[in-house]
Design a protein around this motif. Structure first.
Motif, PDB file in Angstrom:
ATOM      1  N   ALA A  14       0.819  -1.214   0.000  1.00  0.00           N
ATOM      2  CA  ALA A  14       0.000   0.000   0.000  1.00  0.00           C
ATOM      3  C   ALA A  14       0.854   1.267   0.000  1.00  0.00           C
ATOM      4  N   LEU A  15       1.792   1.370   0.913  1.00  0.00           N
ATOM      5  CA  LEU A  15       2.565   2.604   1.023  1.00  0.00           C
ATOM      6  C   LEU A  15       3.593   2.765  -0.095  1.00  0.00           C
ATOM      7  N   ASN A  16       4.285   1.700  -0.438  1.00  0.00           N
ATOM      8  CA  ASN A  16       5.261   1.791  -1.530  1.00  0.00           C
ATOM      9  C   ASN A  16       4.588   2.135  -2.856  1.00  0.00           C
ATOM     10  N   PRO A  17       3.462   1.505  -3.201  1.00  0.00           N
ATOM     11  CA  PRO A  17       2.776   1.923  -4.427  1.00  0.00           C
ATOM     12  C   PRO A  17       2.293   3.373  -4.375  1.00  0.00           C
ATOM     13  N   GLU A  21       3.277   6.072  -7.091  1.00  0.00           N
ATOM     14  CA  GLU A  21       2.216   6.761  -7.827  1.00  0.00           C
ATOM     15  C   GLU A  21       2.402   8.282  -7.748  1.00  0.00           C
ATOM     16  N   ILE A  22       2.790   8.767  -6.602  1.00  0.00           N
ATOM     17  CA  ILE A  22       3.038  10.197  -6.439  1.00  0.00           C
ATOM     18  C   ILE A  22       4.177  10.623  -7.355  1.00  0.00           C
ATOM     19  N   GLU A  23       5.260   9.872  -7.349  1.00  0.00           N
ATOM     20  CA  GLU A  23       6.406  10.217  -8.190  1.00  0.00           C
ATOM     21  C   GLU A  23       6.044  10.136  -9.666  1.00  0.00           C
ATOM     22  N   ARG A  24       5.241   9.147 -10.048  1.00  0.00           N
ATOM     23  CA  ARG A  24       4.837   8.999 -11.445  1.00  0.00           C
ATOM     24  C   ARG A  24       3.981  10.191 -11.880  1.00  0.00           C
TER      25      ARG A  24
END
Length: 100
Positions: A14-17, A21-24
């Protein structure tokens, strides 16, 4: 012991994705690196609360991990909309949703 395992699974699925996603989104919209720094500040304020919730609410944790890892749930929904550190990050995702 089990709560540590659940917290680890939550971070992995959950946290790593969420951070990815934020960086993407930041890269795709040409946002400055400051957005990534703000996202890290947001996550650092939210992670302790989310980890506490994972240890207290196993059903929420399991459904959240499944939802985020399968794409049924948006990982941004894990962020506190009232947290000023997260306002920019949430705004980034709202703008990206409007543009698509």
């Amino acid at each position: 012991m089990i709560s540590n395992l659940i917290a680890s699974l939550f971070a992995t699925f959950a946290l790593n994705p969420l951070q990815a996603e934020i960086e993407r989104h930041a890269a795709a919209t040409g946002q400055p690196i400051e957005i990534v720094r703000q996202s890290q500040a947001c996550l650092s304020s939210q992670i302790p609360l989310l980890v506490q919730r994972t240890s207290e609410d196993t059903v929420w944790t399991i459904t959240t991990v499944i939802g985020v890892s399968t794409g049924w749930s948006n990982p941004v929904d894990l962020l506190d909309k009232n947290n000023p550190a997260c306002a920019t990050v949430i705004g980034l995702f709202k703008n990206a949703a409007i543009e698509t």
